[in-house]
Design a protein around this motif. Structure first.
Motif, PDB file in Angstrom:
ATOM      1  N   GLN A  53      43.962  22.859  15.893  1.00 28.78           N
ATOM      2  CA  GLN A  53      45.333  22.685  15.438  1.00 28.78           C
ATOM      3  C   GLN A  53      46.324  23.049  16.545  1.00 28.78           C
ATOM      4  O   GLN A  53      46.328  24.173  17.040  1.00 28.78           O
ATOM      5  CB  GLN A  53      45.589  23.590  14.230  1.00 28.78           C
ATOM      6  N   PRO A  54      47.162  22.102  16.980  1.00 31.53           N
ATOM      7  CA  PRO A  54      48.179  22.434  17.988  1.00 31.53           C
ATOM      8  C   PRO A  54      49.292  23.283  17.379  1.00 31.53           C
ATOM      9  O   PRO A  54      49.779  22.987  16.289  1.00 31.53           O
ATOM     10  CB  PRO A  54      48.701  21.070  18.434  1.00 31.53           C
ATOM     11  N   VAL A  55      49.663  24.341  18.080  1.00 35.03           N
ATOM     12  CA  VAL A  55      50.710  25.251  17.624  1.00 35.03           C
ATOM     13  C   VAL A  55      51.711  25.424  18.764  1.00 35.03           C
ATOM     14  O   VAL A  55      51.318  25.629  19.919  1.00 35.03           O
ATOM     15  CB  VAL A  55      50.128  26.621  17.230  1.00 35.03           C
ATOM     16  N   ALA A  56      52.985  25.322  18.449  1.00 35.48           N
ATOM     17  CA  ALA A  56      54.030  25.519  19.467  1.00 35.48           C
ATOM     18  C   ALA A  56      54.991  26.604  18.983  1.00 35.48           C
ATOM     19  O   ALA A  56      55.316  26.688  17.802  1.00 35.48           O
ATOM     20  CB  ALA A  56      54.786  24.211  19.717  1.00 35.48           C
ATOM     21  N   LEU A  57      55.431  27.421  19.928  1.00 33.81           N
ATOM     22  CA  LEU A  57      56.384  28.489  19.641  1.00 33.81           C
ATOM     23  C   LEU A  57      57.621  28.322  20.506  1.00 33.81           C
ATOM     24  O   LEU A  57      57.536  27.951  21.672  1.00 33.81           O
ATOM     25  CB  LEU A  57      55.776  29.865  19.953  1.00 33.81           C
ATOM     26  N   ASP A  58      58.761  28.599  19.941  1.00 34.14           N
ATOM     27  CA  ASP A  58      60.003  28.718  20.700  1.00 34.14           C
ATOM     28  C   ASP A  58      60.803  29.820  20.010  1.00 34.14           C
ATOM     29  O   ASP A  58      61.643  29.557  19.149  1.00 34.14           O
ATOM     30  CB  ASP A  58      60.773  27.399  20.726  1.00 34.14           C
ATOM     31  N   LEU A  59      60.501  31.061  20.358  1.00 30.85           N
ATOM     32  CA  LEU A  59      61.032  32.218  19.645  1.00 30.85           C
ATOM     33  C   LEU A  59      61.714  33.190  20.597  1.00 30.85           C
ATOM     34  O   LEU A  59      61.201  33.485  21.677  1.00 30.85           O
ATOM     35  CB  LEU A  59      59.901  32.957  18.920  1.00 30.85           C
ATOM     36  N   ARG A  60      62.870  33.687  20.175  1.00 32.70           N
ATOM     37  CA  ARG A  60      63.570  34.758  20.880  1.00 32.70           C
ATOM     38  C   ARG A  60      63.463  36.009  20.022  1.00 32.70           C
ATOM     39  O   ARG A  60      63.908  36.019  18.872  1.00 32.70           O
ATOM     40  CB  ARG A  60      65.029  34.382  21.122  1.00 32.70           C
ATOM     41  N   LEU A  61      62.845  37.036  20.586  1.00 32.09           N
ATOM     42  CA  LEU A  61      62.585  38.261  19.839  1.00 32.09           C
ATOM     43  C   LEU A  61      63.391  39.412  20.420  1.00 32.09           C
ATOM     44  O   LEU A  61      63.395  39.612  21.649  1.00 32.09           O
ATOM     45  CB  LEU A  61      61.096  38.609  19.877  1.00 32.09           C
ATOM     46  N   GLU A  62      64.056  40.152  19.547  1.00 30.23           N
ATOM     47  CA  GLU A  62      64.807  41.329  19.976  1.00 30.23           C
ATOM     48  C   GLU A  62      64.135  42.569  19.393  1.00 30.23           C
ATOM     49  O   GLU A  62      63.888  42.648  18.183  1.00 30.23           O
ATOM     50  CB  GLU A  62      66.268  41.252  19.537  1.00 30.23           C
ATOM     51  N   THR A 164      57.341  37.474  14.363  1.00 32.00           N
ATOM     52  CA  THR A 164      58.651  37.924  14.845  1.00 32.00           C
ATOM     53  C   THR A 164      58.601  39.329  15.427  1.00 32.00           C
ATOM     54  O   THR A 164      59.624  39.860  15.836  1.00 32.00           O
ATOM     55  CB  THR A 164      59.677  37.908  13.695  1.00 32.00           C
ATOM     56  N   ASP A 165      57.421  39.922  15.470  1.00 33.71           N
ATOM     57  CA  ASP A 165      57.248  41.262  16.017  1.00 33.71           C
ATOM     58  C   ASP A 165      56.603  41.164  17.397  1.00 33.71           C
ATOM     59  O   ASP A 165      55.496  40.635  17.528  1.00 33.71           O
ATOM     60  CB  ASP A 165      56.370  42.103  15.095  1.00 33.71           C
ATOM     61  N   PRO A 166      57.277  41.653  18.450  1.00 37.10           N
ATOM     62  CA  PRO A 166      56.733  41.488  19.811  1.00 37.10           C
ATOM     63  C   PRO A 166      55.315  42.033  19.974  1.00 37.10           C
ATOM     64  O   PRO A 166      54.481  41.394  20.620  1.00 37.10           O
ATOM     65  CB  PRO A 166      57.727  42.264  20.679  1.00 37.10           C
ATOM     66  N   ARG A 167      55.039  43.189  19.376  1.00 38.18           N
ATOM     67  CA  ARG A 167      53.713  43.786  19.546  1.00 38.18           C
ATOM     68  C   ARG A 167      52.624  42.931  18.899  1.00 38.18           C
ATOM     69  O   ARG A 167      51.580  42.670  19.510  1.00 38.18           O
ATOM     70  CB  ARG A 167      53.699  45.198  18.956  1.00 38.18           C
ATOM     71  N   GLN A 168      52.874  42.484  17.675  1.00 36.12           N
ATOM     72  CA  GLN A 168      51.863  41.677  16.989  1.00 36.12           C
ATOM     73  C   GLN A 168      51.689  40.316  17.639  1.00 36.12           C
ATOM     74  O   GLN A 168      50.557  39.825  17.788  1.00 36.12           O
ATOM     75  CB  GLN A 168      52.251  41.499  15.527  1.00 36.12           C
ATOM     76  N   LEU A 169      52.781  39.706  18.045  1.00 36.93           N
ATOM     77  CA  LEU A 169      52.688  38.383  18.657  1.00 36.93           C
ATOM     78  C   LEU A 169      52.005  38.463  20.017  1.00 36.93           C
ATOM     79  O   LEU A 169      51.162  37.615  20.354  1.00 36.93           O
ATOM     80  CB  LEU A 169      54.080  37.769  18.800  1.00 36.93           C
ATOM     81  N   GLN A 172      48.308  38.666  19.687  1.00 36.71           N
ATOM     82  CA  GLN A 172      47.688  37.381  19.378  1.00 36.71           C
ATOM     83  C   GLN A 172      47.599  36.492  20.616  1.00 36.71           C
ATOM     84  O   GLN A 172      46.593  35.817  20.837  1.00 36.71           O
ATOM     85  CB  GLN A 172      48.472  36.668  18.273  1.00 36.71           C
ATOM     86  N   VAL A 173      48.653  36.516  21.423  1.00 32.58           N
ATOM     87  CA  VAL A 173      48.655  35.698  22.640  1.00 32.58           C
ATOM     88  C   VAL A 173      47.542  36.140  23.589  1.00 32.58           C
ATOM     89  O   VAL A 173      46.862  35.316  24.211  1.00 32.58           O
ATOM     90  CB  VAL A 173      50.028  35.801  23.338  1.00 32.58           C
ATOM     91  N   MET A 174      47.330  37.460  23.679  1.00 39.69           N
ATOM     92  CA  MET A 174      46.367  37.991  24.645  1.00 39.69           C
ATOM     93  C   MET A 174      44.951  38.077  24.077  1.00 39.69           C
ATOM     94  O   MET A 174      44.015  38.434  24.803  1.00 39.69           O
ATOM     95  CB  MET A 174      46.822  39.380  25.100  1.00 39.69           C
ATOM     96  N   GLN A 175      44.798  37.739  22.798  1.00 45.70           N
ATOM     97  CA  GLN A 175      43.485  37.826  22.167  1.00 45.70           C
ATOM     98  C   GLN A 175      42.496  36.885  22.842  1.00 45.70           C
ATOM     99  O   GLN A 175      42.777  35.720  23.078  1.00 45.70           O
ATOM    100  CB  GLN A 175      43.605  37.471  20.686  1.00 45.70           C
ATOM    101  N   GLY A 176      41.326  37.411  23.152  1.00 41.21           N
ATOM    102  CA  GLY A 176      40.274  36.585  23.725  1.00 41.21           C
ATOM    103  C   GLY A 176      40.426  36.297  25.208  1.00 41.21           C
ATOM    104  O   GLY A 176      39.695  35.474  25.756  1.00 41.21           O
ATOM    105  N   ILE A 177      41.372  36.976  25.872  1.00 43.88           N
ATOM    106  CA  ILE A 177      41.578  36.727  27.301  1.00 43.88           C
ATOM    107  C   ILE A 177      40.332  37.072  28.112  1.00 43.88           C
ATOM    108  O   ILE A 177      39.939  36.372  29.026  1.00 43.88           O
ATOM    109  CB  ILE A 177      42.789  37.539  27.826  1.00 43.88           C
ATOM    110  N   GLY A 178      39.678  38.190  27.791  1.00 44.27           N
ATOM    111  CA  GLY A 178      38.462  38.571  28.500  1.00 44.27           C
ATOM    112  C   GLY A 178      38.739  39.122  29.882  1.00 44.27           C
ATOM    113  O   GLY A 178      39.868  39.476  30.232  1.00 44.27           O
ATOM    114  N   SER A 179      37.694  39.201  30.707  1.00 45.64           N
ATOM    115  CA  SER A 179      37.821  39.767  32.059  1.00 45.64           C
ATOM    116  C   SER A 179      38.562  38.789  32.971  1.00 45.64           C
ATOM    117  O   SER A 179      38.458  37.569  32.819  1.00 45.64           O
ATOM    118  CB  SER A 179      36.450  40.087  32.643  1.00 45.64           C
TER     119      SER A 179
END
Length: 252
Positions: A53-62, A164-169, A172-179
């Motif tokens: 599933q393609p997912v796109a984000l365009d979010l500004r988080l404060e 909308t939470d920087p820590r949670q998002l 998720q972005v860094m999940q599975g990055i590995g070495s």
């Protein structure tokens, strides 16, 4: 030997001014994540895949205040706004049909799409729109001009709030990055960054001058997510009351 040493040093590029280029890859990533979380705001834009599933984000988080922008799942664009604890979402007709039909039969809110984020999915909405027992056209049409308000007490709150939470998002972005291994340097929007490369085409770009901000991530599975506009003001105003429908009321 001296010439070889100079050549090797030159091949590594500048060490920058913030010292991260001299650190191990794990420390570089940790510093970059800390820089994101310590920034007053960040703009995250790009796309990735969750399964097929393609997912796109365009979010500004404060930080500690909220977020504003859009999340696109497949062809479905969802406006997303959080102001303090309150989340507001707005979508197209298919989105509302999916939400209302699930509320009507007691199902949870739209199912998770990006793994772990709980991002709303377009899956199943087409079937809902074709169901004779789904919400009537008048209700859906009326909701299309409104934002759906989701409060912390609602069962589906975390589904949207996690985006909308920087820590949670970031998690998720860094999940599975590995070495990762150091892989030269690259300018990202004019910012010199060290490149960290991993398996499955993974790349992480971290600024080596000024704050060690995360500049770009190419997550496993494809796609590109840019991190930019750090510490820039974000406009977060709740919609006018006349344009808001409370999900708690229609769920009854």
């Amino acid at each position: 030997m001296a010439i070889a040493a100079v050549a090797a040093l030159a091949g590594c590029g500048s060490t920058g001014t913030n010292g991260v280029a001299k650190k191990g890859t794990g420390s570089i990533v940790a510093d970059a994540e800390d820089a994101v979380l310590n920034a007053s705001s960040v703009h995250i834009q790009g796309q990735f895949k969750s399964g097929n599933q393609p997912v796109a984000l365009d979010l500004r988080l404060e930080q500690d205040k909220g977020a504003s922008g859009t999340v696109t799942i497949g062809n479905e664009v969802i406006e997303l706004l959080r102001v303090g604890p309150d989340v507001y979402v707005k979508g197209d007709e298919e989105f509302y049909r999916s939400v209302l039909s699930r509320l009507g039969d007691g199902s949870p809110a739209p199912s998770a799409a990006p793994s772990g984020t709980g991002a709303p999915s377009a899956a199943g909405s087409a079937a809902a729109s074709g169901s004779s027992s789904g919400p009537d056209n008048i209700a859906v049409t009326a909701m299309q001009i409104n934002f759906l308000h989701i409060g912390p007490a609602d069962a589906q709150y975390q589904t949207f709030a996690s985006l909308t939470d920087p820590r949670q998002l970031l998690a998720q972005v860094m999940q599975g990055i590995g070495s990762l291994d150091k892989d030269g340097q690259k300018d990202i929007r004019g910012t010199k960054s060290i490149v960290l490369s991993g398996g499955k085409g993974t790349r992480v770009y971290v600024a080596i001058d000024g704050q060690p901000f995360l500049e770009r991530v190419l997550p496993p599975g494809g796609g590109t997510l840019d991190f930019m506009d750090y510490d820039q003001p974000v406009t977060l105003n709740p919609p006018p009351p006349g344009q808001v429908v409370d999900i708690a009321k229609i769920a009854k």
